[in-house]
Design an enzyme around this catalytic site. Structure first.
Site, mmCIF file in Angstrom:
data_model
loop_
_atom_site.group_PDB
_atom_site.id
_atom_site.type_symbol
_atom_site.label_atom_id
_atom_site.label_comp_id
_atom_site.label_asym_id
_atom_site.label_seq_id
_atom_site.Cartn_x
_atom_site.Cartn_y
_atom_site.Cartn_z
ATOM 1 N N ASP A 192 3.837 1.416 -8.774
ATOM 2 C CA ASP A 192 3.288 2.625 -8.159
ATOM 3 C C ASP A 192 2.607 2.250 -6.847
ATOM 4 O O ASP A 192 1.854 1.266 -6.787
ATOM 5 C CB ASP A 192 2.268 3.283 -9.103
ATOM 6 C CG ASP A 192 1.803 4.632 -8.588
ATOM 7 O OD1 ASP A 192 2.566 5.603 -8.702
ATOM 8 O OD2 ASP A 192 0.681 4.708 -8.056
ATOM 9 N N ASN A 200 0.293 9.752 2.846
ATOM 10 C CA ASN A 200 1.048 10.894 3.365
ATOM 11 C C ASN A 200 0.167 11.852 4.140
ATOM 12 O O ASN A 200 0.573 12.388 5.175
ATOM 13 C CB ASN A 200 1.733 11.642 2.212
ATOM 14 C CG ASN A 200 3.035 11.001 1.789
ATOM 15 O OD1 ASN A 200 3.683 10.304 2.566
ATOM 16 N ND2 ASN A 200 3.436 11.226 0.546
ATOM 17 N N HIS A 205 4.667 12.775 5.983
ATOM 18 C CA HIS A 205 5.670 12.492 4.954
ATOM 19 C C HIS A 205 6.833 11.642 5.475
ATOM 20 O O HIS A 205 7.452 10.904 4.705
ATOM 21 C CB HIS A 205 6.196 13.798 4.367
ATOM 22 C CG HIS A 205 5.196 14.496 3.493
ATOM 23 N ND1 HIS A 205 4.982 14.153 2.182
ATOM 24 C CD2 HIS A 205 4.327 15.504 3.757
ATOM 25 C CE1 HIS A 205 4.043 14.915 1.650
ATOM 26 N NE2 HIS A 205 3.626 15.757 2.588
ATOM 27 N N ASP A 209 8.148 8.404 3.615
ATOM 28 C CA ASP A 209 9.532 8.135 3.218
ATOM 29 C C ASP A 209 9.976 6.749 3.692
ATOM 30 O O ASP A 209 10.635 6.013 2.954
ATOM 31 C CB ASP A 209 10.460 9.198 3.804
ATOM 32 C CG ASP A 209 10.271 10.563 3.152
ATOM 33 O OD1 ASP A 209 9.603 10.624 2.104
ATOM 34 O OD2 ASP A 209 10.779 11.556 3.709
ATOM 35 N N GLU A 236 6.384 8.360 -5.859
ATOM 36 C CA GLU A 236 6.132 7.002 -5.386
ATOM 37 C C GLU A 236 6.190 5.978 -6.507
ATOM 38 O O GLU A 236 5.745 4.844 -6.362
ATOM 39 C CB GLU A 236 4.766 6.920 -4.691
ATOM 40 C CG GLU A 236 3.554 7.063 -5.606
ATOM 41 C CD GLU A 236 3.140 8.505 -5.850
ATOM 42 O OE1 GLU A 236 1.990 8.729 -6.275
ATOM 43 O OE2 GLU A 236 3.962 9.419 -5.620
#
Length: 338
Positions: A192, A200, A205, A209, A236
């Site tokens: 994680d 973010n 975002h 990504d 994630e």
């Protein structure tokens, strides 16, 4: 002289070949999405071929007016279109273009004979089965490859290129069954990204990504052995299946993932853990069939991941080894319980 090919059955065969061929071309290469104009022309050719059949059977003069553009120019247009889409890189168009060209060789020669533009030749008897066999072979290859592409797409996370959750579940069951027979260990690593929501919120975002893609590349590099698999589990969260890997080696590989992600040095100003992006990892290992239900392995890895987060994140936590299931007493008499 007789006209051995100019029969109602042959007229219907040629007309339907063009009708279904144009339809297959439209659907297979997604012509409607690529070019509305091309799709309208093919639609006209498709239904024009259908309308030509009864007119040709009846022998009406108008059949030639319809047949010449539809059955004469249609193959040239559709074959050229297929090759043009091949050049443009439309998936699997190359097989369709070649197969379509072979199918049209027979159809065009047949049509020119039917309307009286050419005479009958003995080779025409074997032309139809040969050209259709070659065309069918190329169409079959195209369909097989497209089906394979769809299957691959259904198993892959489109952003990271890793396996998706569905493929993970299938691969996990496969490895579990295989290792249950060989009595070898199976390990899972749950991963994680630490404070990813804050990342973010701060960087956007798109940057998030790109970070997930970078993490996926690390996982891909480490899970290269036969039976191993890295997958995006959701958001994630990632998971790695390590086949035939004991707890010690799984812990070592998890630590390698952690250090390599940290070494990427992706800035993370919103993190309370570090100034760069880090990950927390939970490891669990079991021998399927001996250490209880291997399907619980994911839960054990998830518990270990939660503990890694509780201990401060950016670390690896290992689940406690499961207690082996007791071996059945081979000497006990089922008829005489103790």
């Amino acid at each position: 002289s007789g006209v051995p090919f100019n029969t109602p059955l042959n007229l219907i065969t040629v007309g339907l070949l063009f009708f279904f061929g144009a339809k297959l071309l439209r659907e297979f290469l997604n012509v409607r999405r690529i070019s509305r104009r091309d799709d309208l022309i093919l639609t006209g050719l498709q239904y024009g071929a259908l309308a030509w059949i009864p007119l040709a059977i009846a022998g009406t003069p108008i059949s030639g007016l319809i047949g010449l553009p539809v059955m004469g120019l249609g193959p040239i247009f559709s074959t050229t279109l297929a090759f043009r889409y091949w050049v443009r890189g439309v998936p699997n168009a190359r097989y369709f273009a070649v197969g379509w060209a072979f199918a049209h060789v027979n159809a065009v020669i047949d049509f020119t004979y039917i309307v009286g533009l050419t005479g009958y030749e003995p080779f025409m008897l074997g032309l139809m089965p040969l050209s259709l066999a070659i065309a069918t072979t190329f169409f079959a290859i195209a369909l097989i490859e497209q089906t394979y592409d769809y299957q691959v797409f259904a198993r892959i996370d489109p952003m990271t290129g890793l396996a998706n959750r569905r493929h993970f579940a299938q691969h996990f069951d496969l490895e579990r069954c295989a290792l249950e027979q060989s009595k070898e260990p199976l390990s899972l690593i749950m991963i994680d990204v630490d404070e990813f929501k804050r990342f973010n919120d701060h960087y956007g975002h798109s940057a998030g990504d790109r970070t997930l893609v970078a993490l996926a590349q690390v996982l891909t590099k480490i899970t290269r052995r036969r039976g191993d698999l890295a997958a995006r589990y959701g958001g994630e969260e990632f998971v790695a299946i390590l086949s035939r890997t004991n707890a010690e080696n799984a812990h070592r590989m998890a630590e390698q993932i952690r250090t390599e992600v940290e070494a990427l040095a992706i800035p993370h100003k919103g993190s309370d853990v570090d100034k760069v992006v880090t990950v927390s990892l939970g490891v669990a290992t079991a021998i399927p069939g001996r250490d209880g239900d291997a399907s619980d392995l994911l839960d054990h890895a998830d518990v270990a991941l939660y503990r890694a987060k509780e201990l401060g994140r950016n670390r690896v936590a290992v689940a406690a080894p499961p207690s082996p299931m007791p071996e059945p007493d081979q000497t006990a008499d089922p008829e005489k319980p103790d």
